[in-house]
Design a protein around this motif. Structure first.
Motif, PDB file in Angstrom:
ATOM      1  N   ALA A  85     -13.194  -5.252   4.586  1.00 35.93           N
ATOM      2  CA  ALA A  85     -11.863  -6.187   4.236  1.00 35.93           C
ATOM      3  C   ALA A  85     -11.484  -5.744   2.720  1.00 35.93           C
ATOM      4  CB  ALA A  85     -13.373  -7.273   3.569  1.00 35.93           C
ATOM      5  N   ALA A  86     -10.614  -6.867   2.392  1.00 38.64           N
ATOM      6  CA  ALA A  86      -9.194  -6.232   1.569  1.00 38.64           C
ATOM      7  C   ALA A  86      -8.543  -7.511   0.848  1.00 38.64           C
ATOM      8  CB  ALA A  86      -8.435  -5.564   1.848  1.00 38.64           C
ATOM      9  N   PRO A  87      -8.053  -7.698   0.112  1.00 43.68           N
ATOM     10  CA  PRO A  87      -7.853  -8.800  -1.277  1.00 43.68           C
ATOM     11  C   PRO A  87      -6.120  -8.743   0.048  1.00 43.68           C
ATOM     12  CG  PRO A  87      -7.150  -6.768  -2.250  1.00 43.68           C
ATOM     13  CD  PRO A  87      -7.750  -6.718  -1.256  1.00 43.68           C
ATOM     14  N   GLY A  88      -6.781  -9.767   1.529  1.00 42.36           N
ATOM     15  CA  GLY A  88      -5.225  -9.706   1.635  1.00 42.36           C
ATOM     16  C   GLY A  88      -4.427  -9.109   2.729  1.00 42.36           C
ATOM     17  N   ALA A  89      -3.843  -9.637   3.925  1.00 41.96           N
ATOM     18  CA  ALA A  89      -3.464  -8.579   5.088  1.00 41.96           C
ATOM     19  C   ALA A  89      -1.955  -7.457   4.306  1.00 41.96           C
ATOM     20  CB  ALA A  89      -2.558  -8.929   6.406  1.00 41.96           C
ATOM     21  N   SER A  90      -1.860  -8.727   3.203  1.00 33.97           N
ATOM     22  CA  SER A  90      -0.325  -7.515   2.494  1.00 33.97           C
ATOM     23  C   SER A  90      -0.808  -6.274   1.491  1.00 33.97           C
ATOM     24  CB  SER A  90       0.427  -8.690   1.346  1.00 33.97           C
ATOM     25  OG  SER A  90       0.599  -9.559   2.409  1.00 33.97           O
ATOM     26  N   ALA A  91      -1.732  -6.529   1.233  1.00 33.77           N
ATOM     27  CA  ALA A  91      -2.103  -4.797   0.211  1.00 33.77           C
ATOM     28  C   ALA A  91      -2.285  -3.689   1.729  1.00 33.77           C
ATOM     29  CB  ALA A  91      -3.110  -5.411  -0.046  1.00 33.77           C
ATOM     30  N   LEU A  92      -3.156  -4.414   2.797  1.00 33.59           N
ATOM     31  CA  LEU A  92      -3.229  -3.547   4.070  1.00 33.59           C
ATOM     32  C   LEU A  92      -1.942  -2.643   4.589  1.00 33.59           C
ATOM     33  CD1 LEU A  92      -6.589  -5.055   5.501  1.00 33.59           C
ATOM     34  CD2 LEU A  92      -6.673  -2.575   4.184  1.00 33.59           C
ATOM     35  N   ILE A  93      -1.180  -3.498   4.399  1.00 33.33           N
ATOM     36  CA  ILE A  93      -0.271  -3.090   4.709  1.00 33.33           C
ATOM     37  C   ILE A  93       1.013  -2.265   4.495  1.00 33.33           C
ATOM     38  CG2 ILE A  93       2.382  -4.165   5.971  1.00 33.33           C
ATOM     39  CD1 ILE A  93       1.297  -6.711   6.671  1.00 33.33           C
ATOM     40  N   ALA A  94       0.703  -2.617   2.616  1.00 31.55           N
ATOM     41  CA  ALA A  94       1.759  -1.487   2.779  1.00 31.55           C
ATOM     42  C   ALA A  94       0.825  -0.284   1.642  1.00 31.55           C
ATOM     43  CB  ALA A  94       1.042  -1.879   0.500  1.00 31.55           C
ATOM     44  N   ALA A  95      -0.674  -0.021   1.815  1.00 34.18           N
ATOM     45  CA  ALA A  95      -1.034   0.484   1.751  1.00 34.18           C
ATOM     46  C   ALA A  95      -0.816   2.218   3.622  1.00 34.18           C
ATOM     47  CB  ALA A  95      -2.657   0.525   1.682  1.00 34.18           C
ATOM     48  N   ILE A  96      -1.053   1.267   4.172  1.00 30.41           N
ATOM     49  CA  ILE A  96      -1.214   2.475   5.375  1.00 30.41           C
ATOM     50  C   ILE A  96      -0.410   3.459   5.769  1.00 30.41           C
ATOM     51  CG2 ILE A  96      -1.292   1.704   8.565  1.00 30.41           C
ATOM     52  CD1 ILE A  96      -2.506  -0.727   8.146  1.00 30.41           C
ATOM     53  N   PRO A  97       0.927   2.942   5.648  1.00 28.28           N
ATOM     54  CA  PRO A  97       1.941   4.136   5.453  1.00 28.28           C
ATOM     55  C   PRO A  97       1.089   5.824   4.954  1.00 28.28           C
ATOM     56  CG  PRO A  97       2.880   2.568   5.033  1.00 28.28           C
ATOM     57  CD  PRO A  97       2.192   2.247   4.771  1.00 28.28           C
ATOM     58  N   ALA A  98       0.452   5.436   4.012  1.00 35.42           N
ATOM     59  CA  ALA A  98       0.244   6.047   3.316  1.00 35.42           C
ATOM     60  C   ALA A  98      -0.971   7.524   3.963  1.00 35.42           C
ATOM     61  CB  ALA A  98      -0.460   6.300   1.993  1.00 35.42           C
ATOM     62  N   LEU A  99      -1.373   6.838   5.438  1.00 32.85           N
ATOM     63  CA  LEU A  99      -1.832   7.523   6.086  1.00 32.85           C
ATOM     64  C   LEU A  99      -1.169   8.543   7.294  1.00 32.85           C
ATOM     65  CD1 LEU A  99      -3.606   4.122   7.529  1.00 32.85           C
ATOM     66  CD2 LEU A  99      -5.120   5.870   6.181  1.00 32.85           C
ATOM     67  N   ALA A 100      -0.744   8.591   6.470  1.00 32.83           N
ATOM     68  CA  ALA A 100      -0.378   9.856   7.934  1.00 32.83           C
ATOM     69  C   ALA A 100       0.812  10.677   6.882  1.00 32.83           C
ATOM     70  CB  ALA A 100       0.054  10.011   8.817  1.00 32.83           C
ATOM     71  N   ASP A 101       1.703  12.056   7.037  1.00 33.89           N
ATOM     72  CA  ASP A 101       2.369  12.150   6.875  1.00 33.89           C
ATOM     73  C   ASP A 101       3.470  11.553   6.882  1.00 33.89           C
ATOM     74  OD1 ASP A 101       1.455  14.055   5.105  1.00 33.89           O
ATOM     75  OD2 ASP A 101       1.145  15.440   6.637  1.00 33.89           O
ATOM     76  N   PRO A 102       4.699  10.973   6.411  1.00 34.37           N
ATOM     77  CA  PRO A 102       6.048  10.021   6.363  1.00 34.37           C
ATOM     78  C   PRO A 102       6.810  10.906   7.486  1.00 34.37           C
ATOM     79  CG  PRO A 102       6.186  11.096   5.020  1.00 34.37           C
ATOM     80  CD  PRO A 102       5.158  11.659   5.236  1.00 34.37           C
ATOM     81  N   ARG A 103       7.263  10.318   8.909  1.00 30.84           N
ATOM     82  CA  ARG A 103       8.247  10.998   9.533  1.00 30.84           C
ATOM     83  C   ARG A 103       8.812  10.042  10.469  1.00 30.84           C
ATOM     84  NH1 ARG A 103       6.219  16.072  13.325  1.00 30.84           N
ATOM     85  NH2 ARG A 103       8.667  15.932  13.799  1.00 30.84           N
ATOM     86  N   TRP A 104       8.870   9.606  11.479  1.00 34.11           N
ATOM     87  CA  TRP A 104       9.240   8.373  12.912  1.00 34.11           C
ATOM     88  C   TRP A 104       8.364   6.963  12.711  1.00 34.11           C
ATOM     89  CZ3 TRP A 104      14.516   8.969  12.551  1.00 34.11           C
ATOM     90  CH2 TRP A 104      15.097  10.781  12.527  1.00 34.11           C
ATOM     91  N   VAL A 105       8.762   5.800  12.845  1.00 27.92           N
ATOM     92  CA  VAL A 105       7.689   5.271  12.865  1.00 27.92           C
ATOM     93  C   VAL A 105       8.634   3.668  13.542  1.00 27.92           C
ATOM     94  CG1 VAL A 105       8.598   3.623  10.521  1.00 27.92           C
ATOM     95  CG2 VAL A 105       6.528   3.119  12.094  1.00 27.92           C
ATOM     96  N   GLN A 106       8.225   3.375  15.124  1.00 26.29           N
ATOM     97  CA  GLN A 106       8.659   2.586  15.854  1.00 26.29           C
ATOM     98  C   GLN A 106       8.577   1.301  15.366  1.00 26.29           C
ATOM     99  OE1 GLN A 106       7.596   3.001  20.011  1.00 26.29           O
ATOM    100  NE2 GLN A 106       8.455   1.055  20.261  1.00 26.29           N
ATOM    101  N   ILE A 107       9.011   0.579  14.381  1.00 29.42           N
ATOM    102  CA  ILE A 107       8.926  -1.014  15.393  1.00 29.42           C
ATOM    103  C   ILE A 107       9.883  -1.519  15.919  1.00 29.42           C
ATOM    104  CG2 ILE A 107       9.219  -2.733  12.734  1.00 29.42           C
ATOM    105  CD1 ILE A 107       8.500  -0.535  10.653  1.00 29.42           C
ATOM    106  N   THR A 108       9.708  -2.879  16.621  1.00 26.20           N
ATOM    107  CA  THR A 108      10.401  -2.939  17.228  1.00 26.20           C
ATOM    108  C   THR A 108      11.247  -4.572  16.132  1.00 26.20           C
ATOM    109  OG1 THR A 108       9.633  -2.156  19.200  1.00 26.20           O
ATOM    110  CG2 THR A 108      11.196  -4.038  19.580  1.00 26.20           C
TER     111      THR A 108
END
Length: 320
Positions: A85-108
């Motif tokens: 549980a977190a203080p809003g989904a936005s806080a999670l969206i901001a943190a998730i990209p740090a879960l892996a080393d930055p390379r390529w992300v597919q967003i359609t």
């Protein structure tokens, strides 16, 4: 790389709900306006009385455990998956990209622009088609309501944003939450209409959820959010009744708007996306009647409307 976006031309970081901008341009005060620029349920879950302890004490572990138990039951979370549980989904969206080393992300595209903004801020490069090291699937998609399926879950890190999926629970991809590399997001602000409560959930791979929890630290979710969230997630009757009402409201809105010349493009039972000749002109005309709607910087023809309620129906029909 094929499908790579030019980040200088990426969609602007804009959102619905910016009623203050409408007031600045068209006048009035907030109480004069009908805001259907978001996909927030206009008939929110009824909030029970809160106690002094809810406000005055640090959030209690037992209350947090109760919220997690309610969430696991309501969303039928696989036992192998973890829940945060977190203080809003936005806080999670901001943190998730740090879960892996930055390379390529597919967003359609088109889709909710905070995901691309969050990944870009962490140094990722965005592509519109795979293969990629990460993938974001907004399910159902915002703004067109597109649905995804298990075959689309291919990347090592997959974010499935189900912020609007509580209107169509049978279509949830929650069964994929037990897969390694999968994180499913749930927002409490949309279906329950309590965006100001700031409550969201990350569900999925225990290793990834554990990292998010460690970064978040203790007491991230407030006492009032713990109590209200647990009550709402256990109120199955309210959820069923709300789904039925929203389904009827979506049909009513489609009939009203398409009869005025708009074409239905898609959406969910919390918002509808229409194609019109000039979206900015439609927005301005409705704003003249103090009804605020959503248009998009990447389209001159897309107009998105949330669900009115009460006298808002008559006011919208008159303005159209």
């Amino acid at each position: 790389m094929t499908g790579m976006l030019d980040l200088t031309e990426a969609p602007q970081r804009d959102h619905g709900g910016n009623l203050s901008a409408a007031i600045s341009e068209y006048g009035g005060v907030a109480s004069d306006w009908i805001d259907i620029s978001t996909g927030i349920n206009p008939v929110p879950y009824p909030v029970a009385d809160l106690t002094v302890a809810d406000w005055g004490a640090l959030p209690d572990q037992a209350a947090l455990n109760g919220l997690i138990t309610a969430a696991r039951s309501f969303w039928q979370v696989p036992k192998e998956a973890a829940i945060l549980a977190a203080p809003g989904a936005s806080a999670l969206i901001a943190a998730i990209p740090a879960l892996a080393d930055p390379r390529w992300v597919q967003i359609t595209p088109p889709t909710y622009n905070e995901h691309a903004a969050a990944f870009t801020a962490r140094g990722w490069q965005t592509v519109t088609s795979g293969p990629a090291e990460a993938c974001v699937l907004v399910h159902p998609n915002n703004p067109d309501g597109r649905r995804w399926d298990a075959g689309d879950v291919q990347a090592p890190l997959v974010v499935i944003d189900e912020s609007f999926c509580d209107v169509c629970p049978a279509e949830s991809l929650m069964h994929l939450a037990e897969r390694p590399g999968v994180v499913i997001l749930k927002s409490f602000g949309k279906f329950w209409g309590l965006a100001g409560l700031r409550l969201g959930f990350a569900i999925g791979d225990p290793c990834l959820i554990g990292d998010l929890a460690a970064w978040q630290g203790p007491w991230a979710v407030s006492g009032p959010a713990l109590r209200i969230g647990a009550q709402a997630l256990q109120d199955v009757d309210w959820a069923d009744t709300t789904r039925a009402r929203l389904q009827q409201d979506a049909k009513r809105l489609d009939k009203m708007v398409t009869e005025k010349g708009a074409k239905l493009v898609g959406g969910t039972d919390l918002f509808r996306l229409y194609e019109v000749d000039d979206a900015a002109a439609w927005q301005a005309r409705l704003a003249g009647a103090q009804i605020w709607t959503r248009i998009f910087p990447y389209s001159k023809t897309y107009l998105r409307l949330g669900m009115p309620t009460g006298e808002g129906w008559a006011r919208l029909e008159a303005a159209l």
